[in-house]
Design a protein around this motif. Structure first.
Motif, PDB file in Angstrom:
ATOM      1  N   ALA A   5       0.836  -1.208   0.000  1.00 38.41           N
ATOM      2  CA  ALA A   5       0.000   0.000   0.000  1.00 38.41           C
ATOM      3  C   ALA A   5       0.869   1.255   0.000  1.00 38.41           C
ATOM      4  CB  ALA A   5      -0.921  -0.017   1.221  1.00 38.41           C
ATOM      5  N   PHE A   6       1.953   1.241   0.779  1.00 38.23           N
ATOM      6  CA  PHE A   6       2.839   2.402   0.810  1.00 38.23           C
ATOM      7  C   PHE A   6       3.563   2.596  -0.520  1.00 38.23           C
ATOM      8  CE2 PHE A   6       2.180   2.563   5.357  1.00 38.23           C
ATOM      9  CZ  PHE A   6       2.363   3.903   5.651  1.00 38.23           C
ATOM     10  N   ARG A   7       3.884   1.497  -1.205  1.00 34.05           N
ATOM     11  CA  ARG A   7       4.532   1.612  -2.508  1.00 34.05           C
ATOM     12  C   ARG A   7       3.611   2.296  -3.513  1.00 34.05           C
ATOM     13  NH1 ARG A   7       9.285   2.166  -3.441  1.00 34.05           N
ATOM     14  NH2 ARG A   7       8.435   4.031  -4.374  1.00 34.05           N
ATOM     15  N   LYS A   8       2.340   1.940  -3.479  1.00 41.48           N
ATOM     16  CA  LYS A   8       1.371   2.554  -4.381  1.00 41.48           C
ATOM     17  C   LYS A   8       1.274   4.060  -4.114  1.00 41.48           C
ATOM     18  CE  LYS A   8      -3.436   2.196  -5.931  1.00 41.48           C
ATOM     19  NZ  LYS A   8      -4.734   1.480  -5.752  1.00 41.48           N
ATOM     20  N   LEU A   9       1.227   4.434  -2.826  1.00 41.84           N
ATOM     21  CA  LEU A   9       1.164   5.848  -2.465  1.00 41.84           C
ATOM     22  C   LEU A   9       2.455   6.560  -2.857  1.00 41.84           C
ATOM     23  CD1 LEU A   9      -0.282   8.202  -1.026  1.00 41.84           C
ATOM     24  CD2 LEU A   9       0.739   7.385   1.120  1.00 41.84           C
ATOM     25  N   ALA A  10       3.589   5.917  -2.582  1.00 39.30           N
ATOM     26  CA  ALA A  10       4.885   6.528  -2.912  1.00 39.30           C
ATOM     27  C   ALA A  10       5.025   6.752  -4.415  1.00 39.30           C
ATOM     28  CB  ALA A  10       6.019   5.644  -2.407  1.00 39.30           C
ATOM     29  N   ASN A  25      12.600  -7.665   1.824  1.00 40.30           N
ATOM     30  CA  ASN A  25      12.832  -8.404   0.573  1.00 40.30           C
ATOM     31  C   ASN A  25      13.043  -7.499  -0.641  1.00 40.30           C
ATOM     32  OD1 ASN A  25      10.258  -7.583  -0.215  1.00 40.30           O
ATOM     33  ND2 ASN A  25       9.339  -9.633  -0.110  1.00 40.30           N
ATOM     34  N   GLY A  26      12.862  -6.203  -0.471  1.00 44.12           N
ATOM     35  CA  GLY A  26      13.186  -5.258  -1.534  1.00 44.12           C
ATOM     36  C   GLY A  26      12.157  -5.124  -2.631  1.00 44.12           C
ATOM     37  N   LYS A  27      11.009  -5.761  -2.488  1.00 48.02           N
ATOM     38  CA  LYS A  27      10.001  -5.693  -3.556  1.00 48.02           C
ATOM     39  C   LYS A  27       9.218  -4.389  -3.546  1.00 48.02           C
ATOM     40  CE  LYS A  27       9.408 -10.678  -4.150  1.00 48.02           C
ATOM     41  NZ  LYS A  27       8.459 -11.817  -4.124  1.00 48.02           N
ATOM     42  N   PHE A  28       9.174  -3.729  -2.388  1.00 47.84           N
ATOM     43  CA  PHE A  28       8.366  -2.509  -2.284  1.00 47.84           C
ATOM     44  C   PHE A  28       9.162  -1.305  -1.785  1.00 47.84           C
ATOM     45  CE2 PHE A  28       5.575  -6.187  -1.626  1.00 47.84           C
ATOM     46  CZ  PHE A  28       4.680  -6.009  -2.662  1.00 47.84           C
ATOM     47  N   ALA A  29      10.269  -1.540  -1.119  1.00 49.76           N
ATOM     48  CA  ALA A  29      11.108  -0.451  -0.610  1.00 49.76           C
ATOM     49  C   ALA A  29      12.436  -0.446  -1.352  1.00 49.76           C
ATOM     50  CB  ALA A  29      11.352  -0.632   0.889  1.00 49.76           C
ATOM     51  N   GLU A  30      12.942   0.742  -1.617  1.00 49.68           N
ATOM     52  CA  GLU A  30      14.268   0.840  -2.240  1.00 49.68           C
ATOM     53  C   GLU A  30      15.326   0.220  -1.344  1.00 49.68           C
ATOM     54  OE1 GLU A  30      11.938   3.607  -4.688  1.00 49.68           O
ATOM     55  OE2 GLU A  30      11.973   3.087  -2.559  1.00 49.68           O
ATOM     56  N   LEU A  31      15.235   0.519  -0.045  1.00 53.92           N
ATOM     57  CA  LEU A  31      16.213   0.024   0.921  1.00 53.92           C
ATOM     58  C   LEU A  31      15.499  -0.388   2.208  1.00 53.92           C
ATOM     59  CD1 LEU A  31      18.838   2.897   0.478  1.00 53.92           C
ATOM     60  CD2 LEU A  31      19.098   0.557  -0.362  1.00 53.92           C
ATOM     61  N   SER A  32      16.030  -1.410   2.870  1.00 50.17           N
ATOM     62  CA  SER A  32      15.514  -1.832   4.175  1.00 50.17           C
ATOM     63  C   SER A  32      16.679  -1.962   5.139  1.00 50.17           C
ATOM     64  CB  SER A  32      14.780  -3.174   4.068  1.00 50.17           C
ATOM     65  OG  SER A  32      13.677  -3.086   3.201  1.00 50.17           O
ATOM     66  N   VAL A  33      16.415  -1.677   6.400  1.00 48.24           N
ATOM     67  CA  VAL A  33      17.467  -1.582   7.403  1.00 48.24           C
ATOM     68  C   VAL A  33      17.155  -2.513   8.571  1.00 48.24           C
ATOM     69  CG1 VAL A  33      18.489  -0.027   9.104  1.00 48.24           C
ATOM     70  CG2 VAL A  33      18.073   0.776   6.773  1.00 48.24           C
ATOM     71  N   PHE A  34      18.190  -3.220   9.046  1.00 51.32           N
ATOM     72  CA  PHE A  34      18.056  -4.149  10.171  1.00 51.32           C
ATOM     73  C   PHE A  34      19.111  -3.845  11.229  1.00 51.32           C
ATOM     74  CE2 PHE A  34      16.243  -6.258   6.538  1.00 51.32           C
ATOM     75  CZ  PHE A  34      15.125  -6.911   7.038  1.00 51.32           C
ATOM     76  N   SER A  35      18.840  -4.299  12.460  1.00 47.98           N
ATOM     77  CA  SER A  35      19.736  -4.075  13.594  1.00 47.98           C
ATOM     78  C   SER A  35      20.192  -5.396  14.188  1.00 47.98           C
ATOM     79  CB  SER A  35      19.006  -3.272  14.679  1.00 47.98           C
ATOM     80  OG  SER A  35      19.768  -3.225  15.870  1.00 47.98           O
ATOM     81  N   PHE A  36      21.456  -5.410  14.649  1.00 48.69           N
ATOM     82  CA  PHE A  36      22.008  -6.578  15.338  1.00 48.69           C
ATOM     83  C   PHE A  36      22.435  -6.229  16.759  1.00 48.69           C
ATOM     84  CE2 PHE A  36      23.272  -7.377  10.747  1.00 48.69           C
ATOM     85  CZ  PHE A  36      22.123  -8.104  10.476  1.00 48.69           C
ATOM     86  N   HIS A  37      21.732  -5.266  17.363  1.00 49.06           N
ATOM     87  CA  HIS A  37      21.914  -4.926  18.768  1.00 49.06           C
ATOM     88  C   HIS A  37      21.587  -6.162  19.622  1.00 49.06           C
ATOM     89  CE1 HIS A  37      20.752  -3.165  22.674  1.00 49.06           C
ATOM     90  NE2 HIS A  37      21.605  -2.207  22.382  1.00 49.06           N
ATOM     91  N   PRO A  38      22.171  -6.307  20.811  1.00 46.66           N
ATOM     92  CA  PRO A  38      21.963  -7.518  21.607  1.00 46.66           C
ATOM     93  C   PRO A  38      20.516  -7.907  21.870  1.00 46.66           C
ATOM     94  CG  PRO A  38      23.804  -6.298  22.498  1.00 46.66           C
ATOM     95  CD  PRO A  38      23.227  -5.450  21.396  1.00 46.66           C
ATOM     96  N   VAL A  39      19.596  -6.949  22.008  1.00 46.87           N
ATOM     97  CA  VAL A  39      18.215  -7.339  22.306  1.00 46.87           C
ATOM     98  C   VAL A  39      17.420  -7.723  21.057  1.00 46.87           C
ATOM     99  CG1 VAL A  39      18.093  -5.950  24.411  1.00 46.87           C
ATOM    100  CG2 VAL A  39      17.329  -4.966  22.233  1.00 46.87           C
TER     101      VAL A  39
END
Length: 387
Positions: free
Chosen positions: A145-150, A181-195
């Motif tokens: 839905a956000f991709r369509k709006l964007a 998975n990159g199908k709707f966002a140009e870039l995606s971000v993840f964290s490897f913080h201990p929690v």
């Protein structure tokens, strides 16, 4: 359970395989810029279903590089949610851009697409450049839905998926779409913080399906320096390099990557346990004064957090702490923090986010939380509620 317990809201799990993976790398030839980095990137990209992945020092670094790669600069305007960690907004400020917030859907605490649309409709086309939706607590934003709006407004999307590796939403065709998975966002971000689901001590990852963005990110994370003869202006020999852009030292170490690879191997098992914990919380609080709308079981939710809403939140928080249960609050609305207040935001700007904040509480949620510990948390919450 006794008052001597210590139950945090989140906790890493390091096992013997993790220790051996790190020890082996420490005894090898590379502590940084070695083979474990690429191996981790390939494994993580495969896990989320993306084509490319770029490992960096933190999710904050990942957000910063993503903003640079997408061209954020002075006068660039970007929309995000107030219910997130400050880094989701700060990455725009780092680049000289301007952050605009959109209020949340109170049923999910996710950024409300209708609120975003109202912001876009109220300004001339071209005013805004991008959106940063956040998969808050592990619940996936409907990026279709956000991709369509964007696309309607010519915007890019950075998906802040720090809470949601392994999470997914179901698209209009009934297909599961994994976070990152990159199908709707140009870039995606993840964290490897201990929690987080995968712990590297610190660390982050950017995923994308765009080769041009991937190449930019790889350059930016290493000072903007290249040894690629095809892009250098000159070549004096095998030692030669050129700095072709202003980059940063945002490189992950090999021993952190080795830990990440080991942790990734049991990510699905950890995710299964998180969802089981969520279901137990759901059942225990059903019919009580504890509002579980945010945390209510959703098979696509990666459950970094299990968020409840309770009356007299501070009293409940203090009572839990007294018993050795260290719940947490996620998050103080970003627009109410002093830095953003100095930029013109104030209390009352986003009433749904602020109302959510007054009652939200994140309960212990991590794979090694035992049923006995969870039962103690549940009974402690119920016993701390105002009569």
């Amino acid at each position: 359970m006794t008052n001597q317990v210590h139950i945090p809201y989140g906790k890493q799990h390091i096992n013997e395989e993790d220790l051996q993976a790190v020890a082996t790398t420490l005894q090898g030839d590379f502590l940084t810029q070695g083979p474990q980095i690429l191996a981790f990137e390939k494994a993580f990209a495969a896990y989320v279903g993306a084509t490319y992945a770029v490992a960096v020092t933190s999710a904050t670094a990942a957000l910063h590089l993503s903003a640079i790669a997408l061209g954020v600069k002075e006068n660039t305007r970007v929309i995000t949610t107030p219910i997130t960690f400050a880094a989701s907004a700060n990455c725009i400020s780092y680049c000289g851009g301007t952050v605009t917030f959109a209020d949340i859907d109170p049923q999910t605490a996710l950024i409300d697409i209708n609120a975003v649309r109202k912001i876009l409709e109220a300004a001339p086309k071209g005013t805004y450049s991008g959106i940063i939706p956040v998969d808050f607590a592990g619940k996936a934003v409907d990026l279709e839905a956000f991709r369509k709006l964007a696309d309607e407004y010519g915007l890019w999307i950075i998906e802040d998926a720090c809470h949601a590796p392994g999470g997914f939403f179901t698209d209009s065709k009934g297909q599961r779409q994994l976070c990152g998975n990159g199908k709707f966002a140009e870039l995606s971000v993840f964290s490897f913080h201990p929690v987080k689901h995968i712990a590297c001590g610190e660390g982050g990852m950017i995923t994308t399906n765009d080769k041009n963005l991937y190449d930019k990110l790889m350059l930016l994370r290493t000072h903007g320096i290249t040894k690629d003869a095809e892009v250098m202006e000159e070549n004096h020999g095998g030692w030669y390099y050129e700095m072709i852009d202003l980059g940063y030292n945002y490189r992950l170490t090999d021993f952190q990557a080795a830990l990440g690879i080991s942790q990734l191997k049991r990510a699905d098992k950890g995710l299964e346990r998180r969802r089981a914990i969520a279901q137990r919380y759901d059942a225990a609080f059903n019919g009580t004064a504890v509002n579980t709308d945010i945390g209510k079981f959703d098979e696509g939710n990666a459950y970094h957090l299990y968020v409840i809403q309770v009356p007299e939140r501070k009293h409940v928080y203090d009572e839990l702490k007294r018993k050795g249960i260290f719940a947490q609050v996620h998050y103080i609305p970003v627009h109410t923090l002093p830095y953003y207040k100095r930029k013109g935001f104030s209390a009352g700007d986003f009433p749904l986010s602020e109302a959510y904040y007054t009652k939200c509480l994140s309960l212990p949620m991590y794979p090694t939380l035992s049923d006995e510990e969870q039962d103690f948390v549940i009974s402690s919450v119920l016993n701390s509620l105002p009569s």
